[in-house]
Design a protein around this motif. Sequence first.
Motif, PDB file in Angstrom:
ATOM      1  N   ALA A   1       0.841  -1.196   0.000  1.00 20.74           N
ATOM      2  CA  ALA A   1       0.000   0.000   0.000  1.00 20.74           C
ATOM      3  C   ALA A   1       0.873   1.242   0.000  1.00 20.74           C
ATOM      4  O   ALA A   1       2.036   1.199   0.426  1.00 20.74           O
ATOM      5  N   GLU A   2       0.292   2.323  -0.453  1.00 19.66           N
ATOM      6  CA  GLU A   2       1.013   3.595  -0.454  1.00 19.66           C
ATOM      7  C   GLU A   2       1.463   3.915   0.970  1.00 19.66           C
ATOM      8  O   GLU A   2       0.725   3.718   1.933  1.00 19.66           O
ATOM      9  N   GLY A   3       2.715   4.325   1.113  1.00 18.69           N
ATOM     10  CA  GLY A   3       3.244   4.709   2.405  1.00 18.69           C
ATOM     11  C   GLY A   3       3.590   3.562   3.342  1.00 18.69           C
ATOM     12  O   GLY A   3       4.022   3.789   4.468  1.00 18.69           O
ATOM     13  N   GLN A   4       3.417   2.327   2.911  1.00 20.19           N
ATOM     14  CA  GLN A   4       3.740   1.156   3.731  1.00 20.19           C
ATOM     15  C   GLN A   4       4.982   0.458   3.160  1.00 20.19           C
ATOM     16  O   GLN A   4       5.179   0.427   1.954  1.00 20.19           O
TER      17      GLN A   4
ATOM     18  N   THR B   1      18.557  -7.826   0.710  1.00 17.92           N
ATOM     19  CA  THR B   1      17.180  -7.377   0.894  1.00 17.92           C
ATOM     20  C   THR B   1      17.136  -5.864   0.811  1.00 17.92           C
ATOM     21  O   THR B   1      18.039  -5.188   1.307  1.00 17.92           O
ATOM     22  N   PHE B   2      16.084  -5.343   0.181  1.00 24.15           N
ATOM     23  CA  PHE B   2      15.877  -3.898   0.192  1.00 24.15           C
ATOM     24  C   PHE B   2      14.406  -3.600   0.459  1.00 24.15           C
ATOM     25  O   PHE B   2      13.531  -4.403   0.166  1.00 24.15           O
ATOM     26  N   THR B   3      14.169  -2.444   1.076  1.00 23.63           N
ATOM     27  CA  THR B   3      12.821  -2.032   1.451  1.00 23.63           C
ATOM     28  C   THR B   3      12.544  -0.646   0.888  1.00 23.63           C
ATOM     29  O   THR B   3      13.387   0.246   0.998  1.00 23.63           O
ATOM     30  N   VAL B   4      11.363  -0.513   0.305  1.00 23.48           N
ATOM     31  CA  VAL B   4      10.924   0.765  -0.260  1.00 23.48           C
ATOM     32  C   VAL B   4       9.486   1.037   0.196  1.00 23.48           C
ATOM     33  O   VAL B   4       8.808   0.141   0.695  1.00 23.48           O
ATOM     34  N   LYS B   5       9.043   2.281   0.013  1.00 24.67           N
ATOM     35  CA  LYS B   5       7.648   2.656   0.286  1.00 24.67           C
ATOM     36  C   LYS B   5       7.068   3.239  -0.996  1.00 24.67           C
ATOM     37  O   LYS B   5       7.606   4.210  -1.533  1.00 24.67           O
TER      38      LYS B   5
ATOM     39  N   GLY C   1      10.312 -12.186 -12.810  1.00 21.88           N
ATOM     40  CA  GLY C   1       9.637 -11.055 -12.173  1.00 21.88           C
ATOM     41  C   GLY C   1       8.429 -11.536 -11.401  1.00 21.88           C
ATOM     42  O   GLY C   1       8.071 -12.706 -11.411  1.00 21.88           O
ATOM     43  N   PHE C   2       7.799 -10.622 -10.703  1.00 20.93           N
ATOM     44  CA  PHE C   2       6.595 -10.946  -9.955  1.00 20.93           C
ATOM     45  C   PHE C   2       5.406 -10.823 -10.878  1.00 20.93           C
ATOM     46  O   PHE C   2       5.463 -10.156 -11.898  1.00 20.93           O
ATOM     47  N   LYS C   3       4.311 -11.436 -10.484  1.00 17.43           N
ATOM     48  CA  LYS C   3       3.071 -11.156 -11.204  1.00 17.43           C
ATOM     49  C   LYS C   3       2.763  -9.679 -10.966  1.00 17.43           C
ATOM     50  O   LYS C   3       3.340  -9.049 -10.089  1.00 17.43           O
ATOM     51  N   ASN C   4       1.869  -9.117 -11.743  1.00 18.39           N
ATOM     52  CA  ASN C   4       1.515  -7.718 -11.542  1.00 18.39           C
ATOM     53  C   ASN C   4       1.068  -7.506 -10.099  1.00 18.39           C
ATOM     54  O   ASN C   4       0.289  -8.287  -9.563  1.00 18.39           O
ATOM     55  N   ILE C   5       1.585  -6.464  -9.474  1.00 20.55           N
ATOM     56  CA  ILE C   5       1.298  -6.180  -8.075  1.00 20.55           C
ATOM     57  C   ILE C   5       0.508  -4.881  -7.983  1.00 20.55           C
ATOM     58  O   ILE C   5       0.949  -3.848  -8.502  1.00 20.55           O
ATOM     59  N   GLU C   6      -0.631  -4.942  -7.308  1.00 21.84           N
ATOM     60  CA  GLU C   6      -1.424  -3.731  -7.115  1.00 21.84           C
ATOM     61  C   GLU C   6      -0.971  -3.044  -5.831  1.00 21.84           C
ATOM     62  O   GLU C   6      -1.006  -3.643  -4.757  1.00 21.84           O
ATOM     63  N   VAL C   7      -0.529  -1.800  -5.948  1.00 18.45           N
ATOM     64  CA  VAL C   7      -0.219  -0.992  -4.778  1.00 18.45           C
ATOM     65  C   VAL C   7      -1.533  -0.341  -4.360  1.00 18.45           C
ATOM     66  O   VAL C   7      -2.106   0.459  -5.097  1.00 18.45           O
ATOM     67  N   LEU C   8      -2.011  -0.720  -3.180  1.00 18.64           N
ATOM     68  CA  LEU C   8      -3.327  -0.311  -2.713  1.00 18.64           C
ATOM     69  C   LEU C   8      -3.328   1.089  -2.109  1.00 18.64           C
ATOM     70  O   LEU C   8      -2.285   1.574  -1.658  1.00 18.64           O
ATOM     71  N   THR C   9      -4.520   1.674  -2.059  1.00 17.80           N
ATOM     72  CA  THR C   9      -4.679   2.894  -1.284  1.00 17.80           C
ATOM     73  C   THR C   9      -4.583   2.507   0.182  1.00 17.80           C
ATOM     74  O   THR C   9      -4.820   1.348   0.548  1.00 17.80           O
ATOM     75  N   LEU C  10      -4.243   3.446   1.029  1.00 19.87           N
ATOM     76  CA  LEU C  10      -4.122   3.162   2.451  1.00 19.87           C
ATOM     77  C   LEU C  10      -5.463   2.707   3.031  1.00 19.87           C
ATOM     78  O   LEU C  10      -5.518   1.800   3.871  1.00 19.87           O
ATOM     79  N   LYS C  11      -6.551   3.276   2.557  1.00 19.50           N
ATOM     80  CA  LYS C  11      -7.890   2.907   3.034  1.00 19.50           C
ATOM     81  C   LYS C  11      -8.202   1.441   2.710  1.00 19.50           C
ATOM     82  O   LYS C  11      -8.668   0.684   3.559  1.00 19.50           O
ATOM     83  N   LYS C  12      -7.920   1.026   1.478  1.00 23.21           N
ATOM     84  CA  LYS C  12      -8.169  -0.361   1.061  1.00 23.21           C
ATOM     85  C   LYS C  12      -7.258  -1.324   1.826  1.00 23.21           C
ATOM     86  O   LYS C  12      -7.678  -2.403   2.245  1.00 23.21           O
ATOM     87  N   TYR C  13      -6.011  -0.934   2.043  1.00 24.02           N
ATOM     88  CA  TYR C  13      -5.052  -1.748   2.795  1.00 24.02           C
ATOM     89  C   TYR C  13      -5.542  -1.976   4.222  1.00 24.02           C
ATOM     90  O   TYR C  13      -5.530  -3.103   4.716  1.00 24.02           O
ATOM     91  N   ARG C  14      -5.987  -0.905   4.875  1.00 24.54           N
ATOM     92  CA  ARG C  14      -6.471  -1.036   6.258  1.00 24.54           C
ATOM     93  C   ARG C  14      -7.702  -1.918   6.328  1.00 24.54           C
ATOM     94  O   ARG C  14      -7.863  -2.701   7.254  1.00 24.54           O
ATOM     95  N   LYS C  15      -8.576  -1.784   5.338  1.00 25.87           N
ATOM     96  CA  LYS C  15      -9.784  -2.610   5.307  1.00 25.87           C
ATOM     97  C   LYS C  15      -9.418  -4.095   5.208  1.00 25.87           C
ATOM     98  O   LYS C  15      -9.984  -4.942   5.896  1.00 25.87           O
ATOM     99  N   LEU C  16      -8.453  -4.422   4.362  1.00 20.51           N
ATOM    100  CA  LEU C  16      -8.029  -5.816   4.201  1.00 20.51           C
ATOM    101  C   LEU C  16      -7.344  -6.352   5.457  1.00 20.51           C
ATOM    102  O   LEU C  16      -7.601  -7.470   5.883  1.00 20.51           O
ATOM    103  N   THR C  17      -6.454  -5.575   6.040  1.00 22.05           N
ATOM    104  CA  THR C  17      -5.696  -6.070   7.183  1.00 22.05           C
ATOM    105  C   THR C  17      -6.525  -6.070   8.454  1.00 22.05           C
ATOM    106  O   THR C  17      -6.357  -6.943   9.293  1.00 22.05           O
ATOM    107  N   VAL C  18      -7.441  -5.120   8.626  1.00 32.14           N
ATOM    108  CA  VAL C  18      -8.301  -5.113   9.808  1.00 32.14           C
ATOM    109  C   VAL C  18      -9.231  -6.318   9.779  1.00 32.14           C
ATOM    110  O   VAL C  18      -9.463  -6.953  10.799  1.00 32.14           O
ATOM    111  N   SER C  19      -9.739  -6.672   8.612  1.00 35.11           N
ATOM    112  CA  SER C  19     -10.633  -7.824   8.538  1.00 35.11           C
ATOM    113  C   SER C  19      -9.898  -9.106   8.943  1.00 35.11           C
ATOM    114  O   SER C  19     -10.482  -9.993   9.550  1.00 35.11           O
TER     115      SER C  19
END
Length: 155
Positions: free
Chosen positions: A13-16, A70-74, A109-127
């Motif tokens: 997700a954006e910002g994560q 290993t590398f990490t990005v946002k 490479g990876f399959k296509n990856i959707e970078v989610l909005t923060l709202k959608k990300y929270r909805k998925l992880t909270v559930s």
Amino acid sequence: LLLRQQFLNDYVAEGQNMTIKYTAMNLGALEATDIKISIPTWPNDLFENVDGDVTTTRSRLLPGEIFSHTFTVKPKKPFNLLAVDSRAQIEYRYGNDDPPMEKVGKTSGFKNIEVLTLKKYRKLTVSQLDESKYFIAGSIAMVLIPLLMYYYIRL
């Protein structure tokens, strides 16, 4: 050399934080030198670097040796990261010739990856957290109710 590329997140997700790991294995009988692992088509402008770098180098890798990076990005915003933009590439030299043989290999490479909005990300992880709470509560009830019934019958 064999190159493996792993995507270490369930969701992006954006910002994560988003973490990617490369593992290079020398399966051959000769030493590999001047090793460079990168993602040439990586869209740097869409990410903020957090830790490590998309490109890494190593001077040598002996037969049977394994090297990981290993590398990490946002992600800066929601978008679709295409498989073609995430293909890692390994370049190296090997052999006793002067100059040594050069080789280039790529991952799929990876399959296509959707970078989610923060709202959608929270909805998925909270559930997922809610499901875990219900599972734990149900498990406790399944153990506690028979114990209580046993205790009251004995009285």
